[in-house]
Design a protein around this motif. Structure first.
Motif, PDB file in Angstrom:
ATOM      1  N   ALA A 100       0.838  -1.203   0.000  1.00  0.00           N
ATOM      2  CA  ALA A 100       0.000   0.000   0.000  1.00  0.00           C
ATOM      3  C   ALA A 100       0.871   1.250   0.000  1.00  0.00           C
ATOM      4  N   ARG A 101       1.941   1.201   0.801  1.00  0.00           N
ATOM      5  CA  ARG A 101       2.835   2.359   0.865  1.00  0.00           C
ATOM      6  C   ARG A 101       3.583   2.550  -0.452  1.00  0.00           C
ATOM      7  N   GLY A 104       1.745   4.551  -2.634  1.00  0.00           N
ATOM      8  CA  GLY A 104       1.625   5.961  -2.304  1.00  0.00           C
ATOM      9  C   GLY A 104       0.693   6.300  -1.150  1.00  0.00           C
ATOM     10  N   LEU A 105       0.168   5.287  -0.443  1.00  0.00           N
ATOM     11  CA  LEU A 105      -0.708   5.592   0.689  1.00  0.00           C
ATOM     12  C   LEU A 105       0.121   5.963   1.917  1.00  0.00           C
ATOM     13  N   PRO A 106      -0.239   7.052   2.610  1.00  0.00           N
ATOM     14  CA  PRO A 106       0.485   7.420   3.828  1.00  0.00           C
ATOM     15  C   PRO A 106       0.365   6.310   4.879  1.00  0.00           C
ATOM     16  N   PRO A 107       1.311   6.249   5.836  1.00  0.00           N
ATOM     17  CA  PRO A 107       1.376   5.129   6.779  1.00  0.00           C
ATOM     18  C   PRO A 107       0.050   4.762   7.462  1.00  0.00           C
ATOM     19  N   ALA A 109      -3.089   5.522   6.630  1.00  0.00           N
ATOM     20  CA  ALA A 109      -4.067   5.059   5.646  1.00  0.00           C
ATOM     21  C   ALA A 109      -3.720   3.658   5.167  1.00  0.00           C
ATOM     22  N   GLU A 112      -4.827   1.206   7.856  1.00  0.00           N
ATOM     23  CA  GLU A 112      -6.279   1.124   7.932  1.00  0.00           C
ATOM     24  C   GLU A 112      -6.865   0.345   6.758  1.00  0.00           C
ATOM     25  N   ARG A 113      -6.406   0.718   5.558  1.00  0.00           N
ATOM     26  CA  ARG A 113      -6.952   0.065   4.369  1.00  0.00           C
ATOM     27  C   ARG A 113      -6.515  -1.390   4.273  1.00  0.00           C
ATOM     28  N   ASP A 116      -8.969  -3.293   6.457  1.00  0.00           N
ATOM     29  CA  ASP A 116     -10.254  -3.354   5.748  1.00  0.00           C
ATOM     30  C   ASP A 116     -10.214  -4.365   4.610  1.00  0.00           C
ATOM     31  N   VAL A 149      -5.710  -2.835  -2.276  1.00  0.00           N
ATOM     32  CA  VAL A 149      -5.484  -2.049  -1.062  1.00  0.00           C
ATOM     33  C   VAL A 149      -5.437  -0.546  -1.315  1.00  0.00           C
ATOM     34  N   HIS A 150      -4.979  -0.131  -2.499  1.00  0.00           N
ATOM     35  CA  HIS A 150      -4.888   1.298  -2.753  1.00  0.00           C
ATOM     36  C   HIS A 150      -6.150   1.835  -3.432  1.00  0.00           C
ATOM     37  N   ASP A 151      -7.251   1.079  -3.325  1.00  0.00           N
ATOM     38  CA  ASP A 151      -8.534   1.489  -3.906  1.00  0.00           C
ATOM     39  C   ASP A 151      -8.399   1.894  -5.366  1.00  0.00           C
TER      40      ASP A 151
ATOM     41  N   TYR B  19     -17.652  -1.656   1.853  1.00  0.00           N
ATOM     42  CA  TYR B  19     -16.404  -1.190   1.266  1.00  0.00           C
ATOM     43  C   TYR B  19     -16.345   0.330   1.292  1.00  0.00           C
ATOM     44  N   ARG B  26      -2.438  10.549  -2.444  1.00  0.00           N
ATOM     45  CA  ARG B  26      -1.584   9.485  -2.980  1.00  0.00           C
ATOM     46  C   ARG B  26      -0.212  10.099  -3.185  1.00  0.00           C
ATOM     47  N   LEU B  27       0.691   9.742  -2.286  1.00  0.00           N
ATOM     48  CA  LEU B  27       2.030  10.325  -2.338  1.00  0.00           C
ATOM     49  C   LEU B  27       2.782   9.633  -3.458  1.00  0.00           C
ATOM     50  N   TYR B  31       7.960   9.104  -2.069  1.00  0.00           N
ATOM     51  CA  TYR B  31       7.480   8.461  -0.852  1.00  0.00           C
ATOM     52  C   TYR B  31       7.586   6.936  -0.963  1.00  0.00           C
TER      53      TYR B  31
END
Lengths: 304, 301
Positions: A100-101, A104-107, A109, A112-113, A116, A149-151, B19, B26-27, B31
């Motif tokens: 997920a990271r 590009g998802l922040p830590p 998020a 959490e995702r 889920d 995971v990153h929707d 859902y 989105r970094l 990152y």
């Protein structure tokens, strides 16, 4: 609106042409991409992700050009590879958070995702254990989770039912259906079995030898190709006559009788005919479609 | 297409929350690169992996620091005026431990991604080959720098506690840290290039050990022969051909370290000294280039 559009897309390798002027438009929903091994399914996915340049032609994913906007496409598309891709000494949670990271998802998020998504694919307590001890079904769920995971707005699933037993296969297909109906994410799913995609997909694209064989909605497909295989102990010829008299399209194929399914009444008609003849019914099953049948039916149903 | 179609959930699945879409930021690649760096660095010490993966790196780190701690204790206890060995000599003496760590962790860093086919998964994300290579290179360099720098820090703190001359100690420590950083870059570059060739960790471990010990063995034995023949110039040149002697020669000339070559014969003049530095930098840059070539192809496979 289309999620994937290709225009005479061609990919040539030094010795083989993997894709040959493929032109196809794929609408939102679940689309099954069917083809034998080596038909060009994986090559197409690689090009759609912007990882391999096309030799000729163009392709766009979510309205973005694969040749110039690969990174942006990959940020909004999920990919589940055909092969195993999970390090065995890492837990599912740890792995999916990491992927997920990388997307590009922040830590926070990402964590959490991950929780889920793993719950949505049906992975609970076992998500904290190293993945080396998972069953094939659990591994496939983690692979699906990392793609979701990153929707993403679209997921590309390469042979997600590979290696699964019949029950696991049905669970996975049900899950794929839910990815669209409940999560609202479009799906491109590949398989070499047409039968299993019929139940899951809204639309089916068949490719062979890198070119388009057929692209149509699933209902067109099932109507054209659904058939029943009947095996009886004796009186095969009489049974065919009786069924034909009842208005069904039936023909003998060796010791088997193939009947085109024309709604639920077909089953009743077969049952009644067998009972009237007083013969023994060995089996009656819905025929599993394979790519070969598309070839046979290929001339009547003109490829787009 | 993002709208949800109403449909009752399957009976065997509990849906407490439906859902949820992600609307947050989105970094970008920077990152993602940092995340891969942190994860690779953590796993170089077994963090986030199974307990078994932590054992070897932690033992090696302890082994690296042990002699430094003992020296410090002795120096403080005996009221000596300086540490028994120079800072710059420490990594040369402990090179076998560093080599072992590299042999274990370079394949852990890249061979496993190849073996378990995680590499293609990374490239299905917004990152590119250069991000992967840079993250892995930086992570292993940092891991090696922690391994080589920590005992130096122990020595330095000990020296300050023993109230040795501060400016003397600080200069020696700073030079040794610079040399340790160069060593970390050199070793991780060579280690990663070798490890990236094979998805088999065992082969990677064996190949790294072989390259480091064979080259060191060959260089020192030829240097030994040269020493018997009284050919000090040749000894100086020969150091170019193995990673650890390359570091030794470079720090002898540029940082005023005491050479560990036979008869203490480091590079004899500025020309040789410059060649050492150039070779050192060329090998580091060259390994980065080779890794880039390797992974550009991997993206397409």
């Amino acid at each position: 609106m289309t999620v994937i559009a290709t225009e005479s897309l061609t990919k040539r390798y030094p010795r083989v042409t993997a894709l040959d002027r493929l032109t196809v438009d794929i609408a939102p929903g679940v689309t099954g991409l069917v083809g034998a091994n080596g038909a060009g399914k994986s090559t197409l996915i690689k090009i759609l992700l912007g990882l391999a340049p096309a030799t000729e032609g163009r392709a766009a994913v979510l309205g973005m050009d694969v040749a110039t906007e690969g990174a942006a496409i990959r940020a909004h598309v999920g990919y589940m590879p055909e092969h195993d891709c999970l390090p065995p000494d890492v837990s599912a949670t740890e792995f999916v958070v990491h992927m997920a990271r990388i997307s590009g998802l922040p830590p926070s998020a990402a964590r959490e995702r991950t929780a889920d998504t793993l719950r949505h694919v049906g992975l609970y307590e076992e998500r904290y254990r190293p993945m080396g001890g998972y069953s094939t079904g659990m591994k496939q769920r983690v692979k699906l989770a990392q793609a979701l995971v990153h929707d993403p707005r679209l997921v590309l699933l390469d042979e997600p039912t590979n290696g699964l037993d019949p029950v696991g296969r049905d669970d996975m297909l049900e899950l794929i259906r839910r990815v669209h109906t409940e999560f609202g994410i479009s799906v491109l799913v590949t398989s070499h079995l047409l039968g299993e995609l019929e139940r899951t997909s809204d639309h089916i694209v068949v490719i062979d030898g890198g070119s388009l064989l057929r692209s149509s909605s699933t209902s067109d497909f099932t109507q054209a190709t659904a058939s029943l295989t009947v095996e009886v102990t004796e009186h095969e010829d009489e049974l065919v006559e009786k069924l034909t008299a009842a208005g069904l399209n039936a023909h003998a194929d060796g010791r088997l009788i193939m009947v085109d399914i024309d709604g639920d009444e077909t089953y009743d008609a077969v049952r009644d005919a067998v009972a009237e003849l007083g013969t023994g019914l060995v089996r009656m099953e819905q025929h599993r479609h394979r790519i070969a049948e598309i070839f046979r039916g290929g001339d009547e149903h003109d490829a787009a | 297409m993002t709208q949800l179609e109403g449909r009752p959930p399957a009976a065997d699945v509990i849906h407490d929350i439906g859902y949820r879409h992600y609307d947050g930021p989105r970094l970008g690649r920077g990152y993602a690169r940092k995340s891969l760096y942190v994860q690779s660095l953590r796993s170089a010490y077994g963090l986030g992996r199974s307990a078994k993966s932590k054992v070897l790196p932690m033992i090696l780190l302890a082994v690296m620091c042990g002699p430094a701690a003992i020296m410090v204790a002795v120096a403080i206890g005996t009221k000596a005026t300086k540490l028994p060995i120079e800072y710059t000599q420490y990594v040369i003496i402990m090179q076998a431990v560093i080599g072992l760590y590299l042999a274990a962790q370079a394949p852990q860093s890249v061979s496993l991604d190849l073996r378990f086919k995680t590499t293609p998964l990374y490239f299905s994300r917004p990152i590119e080959a250069v991000d992967y290579v840079a993250s892995k290179f930086a992570a292993l360099t940092t891991a090696l720098f922690i391994l080589t720098g920590t005992p130096l820090l122990v020595m330095y703190i000990g020296a300050l506690l023993a109230k040795f001359d501060v400016s003397d100690q600080s200069a020696g420590f700073a030079k040794a840290m610079l040399a340790a950083l160069l060593l970390s870059m050199l070793f991780s570059g060579i280690g990663l290039v070798i490890a990236a060739l094979t998805p088999r960790r065992g082969f990677g471990v064996a190949a790294v050990i072989a390259v480091f010990t064979l080259s060191y063995g060959a260089v020192t034995s030829v240097q030994g022969v040269a020493s018997i023949n009284g050919n000090a110039d040749v000894i100086g040149w020969l150091g170019l051909f193995s990673p650890i002697t390359l570091i030794d020669g470079a720090q002898t000339w540029w940082l005023g370290a005491t050479s560990s070559f036979p008869e203490g014969a480091g590079p004899k003049d500025a020309v040789v000294g410059t060649v050492y530095l150039l070779v050192l930098l060329a090998v580091i840059a060259g390994s980065f280039g080779l890794l880039m070539r390797r992974y550009r192809k991997a993206v397409l496979s």
